[in-house]
Design an enzyme around this catalytic site. Structure first.
Site, PDB file in Angstrom:
ATOM      1  N   CYS A 108       0.783  -1.095   0.154  1.00 42.80           N
ATOM      2  CA  CYS A 108       0.042  -0.105  -0.053  1.00 42.80           C
ATOM      3  C   CYS A 108       0.940   1.195  -0.081  1.00 42.80           C
ATOM      4  CB  CYS A 108      -0.919  -0.022   1.169  1.00 42.80           C
ATOM      5  SG  CYS A 108      -0.182   0.183   2.821  1.00 42.80           S
ATOM      6  N   HIS A 161      -2.447   0.724   7.015  1.00 47.59           N
ATOM      7  CA  HIS A 161      -2.945   0.785   5.623  1.00 47.59           C
ATOM      8  C   HIS A 161      -3.023   2.336   5.159  1.00 47.59           C
ATOM      9  CE1 HIS A 161      -4.055  -1.000   1.918  1.00 47.59           C
ATOM     10  NE2 HIS A 161      -5.282  -0.402   2.098  1.00 47.59           N
ATOM     11  N   HIS A 173      -6.014   2.109  -3.776  1.00 51.49           N
ATOM     12  CA  HIS A 173      -5.060   1.370  -2.527  1.00 51.49           C
ATOM     13  C   HIS A 173      -4.492   0.117  -3.152  1.00 51.49           C
ATOM     14  CE1 HIS A 173      -7.965  -1.310  -0.595  1.00 51.49           C
ATOM     15  NE2 HIS A 173      -8.665  -0.567  -1.424  1.00 51.49           N
TER      16      HIS A 173
END
Length: 203
Positions: A108, A161, A173
């Site tokens: 990510c 994240h 993402h």
């Protein structure tokens, strides 16, 4: 003998002339079953000067925005950052790979750093936690295209994240269960784990 040679040359010239006048037209019709003028009409008309060039560029922009709208699932106003939309689109489908940031595989934060470098020329910190320390906090209802969205698994838990906010509650993402994709902040998992949004100074 001299006359015979001239006759042969004349006959060859006529044959070649017939071939080059007729062959391309019949070949194109056999391939497309459409008149040549139909294809030619799709090309931009550059005979009208700057006005036609501007109209042609505007038409191409409209096609590009329409493509990004369909591909990313967004309702675009056609004024968004086209470089960002194009770059995110180019990365879609890249598999997830922890610790990497290439189109062979990316995690990510690797995805976010690559997009910001390509679109804005900005080098971000490599981890999602470090990124969060270097952004301007933004309220969830004030998040804009290009802002970062951060997630954690509960109070007191570390950020794990990060993604790039696009529009309509959607963000791009790299997810461990599907690679680079567009998801919604309204999905139960992301709604539950959303922590904060942040803005990177891009100007």
């Amino acid at each position: 003998m001299k006359n015979s040679l001239l006759y042969c040359l004349a006959a060859a010239s006529m044959a070649l002339s017939f071939f080059f006048e007729r062959s391309p037209d019949s070949h194109l019709r056999n391939r497309t079953n459409a008149p040549i003028i139909a294809e030619a009409s799709l090309l931009p008309d550059f005979s009208g000067g700057k006005e036609h060039l501007a109209a042609s560029a505007s038409y191409r922009d409209s096609l590009a925005y329409h493509y990004y709208s369909q591909t990313l699932g967004l309702n675009l106003a056609y004024t968004e950052n086209k470089d960002l939309l194009r770059t995110v689109t180019d990365w879609l489908g890249t598999p997830y790979r922890y610790g990497s940031n290439s189109k062979k595989g990316t995690d990510c934060s690797g995805f976010v750093t690559r997009v910001f470098k390509e679109v804005y020329g900005i080098t971000l910190q490599r981890s999602s936690r470090s990124m969060f320390q270097n952004v301007q906090r933004v309220a969830k209802d004030e998040v804009k295209t290009g802002d970062l969205v951060f997630f954690r698994r509960g109070p007191g838990q570390p950020i794990y994240h990060v993604g790039i906010y696009l529009k309509d509650g959607k963000f791009a993402h790299s997810a461990c269960n599907g690679g680079v994709m567009v998801s919604s902040l309204n999905q139960a998992y992301y709604h539950r784990n959303f922590y904060a949004a942040g803005r990177v100074e891009t100007e």
